[in-house]
Design a protein around this motif. Structure first.
Motif: not given
Lengths: 119, 108
Positions: A37, A47, A95, A99-107, A109-111, B33, B35, B37, B44, B47, B50, B90, B92, B97, B99
């Motif tokens: 992202v 994204w 960033y 998460g998976q391709w879909l159906y997962d929120a991004f829980d 994150w990198g810095q 779906y 979310a 943030y 960054a 979350l 969700y 967001h 998903y 995806r 935002f």
């Protein structure tokens, strides 16, 4: 703890390429995918695409289809994003996020990795 | 692609007040779906919510999410000083995806 640690800031000239890394720890890397992202200065989130850490299959946003390549190295639990033919409007914070391709929120994150494109 | 439109762009409130942030989708969001943030300067995104209404791990219960058709709301009750930030919705459930453009909650 679960975390994603990205490589350091980059300064590139227009037309060059950049490769950003994202090292995962604290969880089984192959159980998740990684999305990339980006966020231009003062702007919102965009994204770019996703890669499966298990199979290596990818799904790119149409805007980046031609210029981006995402890869993973399961031996080091690291994901990579390479962006080619850089332009000034590619200047942004990049960033990685779990998460998976879909159906997962991004829980997780990198810095973030700041990429500056300037002549 | 699904376009998410957030409103207002900026919300000016005092600590202790309640914030209501809106996110409207251009078409149905698959199985809610959606979310939310929070992003603070130099950090960054984090979350918060969700599945439109489930709080992520460690998120205080003053943050809540709701949905009605293509309209989604993030409510922050009893604003704390650390809640002043930018918030993004967001979706998903469909590729790509997408935002929302963000809502800034600032101290009045």
């Amino acid at each position: 703890q679960v975390q994603l640690v990205q490589s350091g800031a980059e300064v590139k000239k227009p037309g060059a390429s950049v490769k950003v890394s994202c090292k995962a720890s604290g969880y089984r890397f192959s159980n998740y995918g990684i999305s990339w992202v980006r966020q231009a200065p003062g702007q919102g989130l965009e994204w770019m695409g996703w890669i499966s850490a298990y199979r290596g299959n990818t799904n790119y946003a149409q805007k980046f289809q031609v210029r981006v390549t995402m890869t993973t190295d399961t031996s080091t639990s690291t994901a990579y994003m390479e962006l080619r033919s850089l332009r000034s409007d590619d200047t942004a914070m990049y960033y990685c996020a779990r998460g998976q391709w879909l159906y997962d929120a991004f829980d997780i994150w990198g810095q973030g990795t700041m990429v500056t494109v300037s002549s | 692609e699904i376009v998410l439109t957030q409103s207002p762009g900026t919300l000016s409130l005092s600590p202790g007040e309640t914030a209501a942030l809106s996110c409207r989708a251009s078409q149905s969001v698959t199985s809610s779906y959606l979310a939310w943030y929070q992003q603070k300067p130099g950090q960054a995104p984090r979350l918060l919510i969700y599945g439109a209404s489930s709080r992520a791990t460690g998120i205080p219960d003053r943050f809540s999410g709701s949905a009605s058709g293509t309209d989604f709301t993030l409510t922050i009750s009893r604003l704390e000083p650390e809640d002043f930030a930018v918030y993004y919705c967001h979706q998903y459930g469909s590729s790509p995806r997408t935002f929302g453009q963000g809502t800034k909650v600032e101290i009045k």
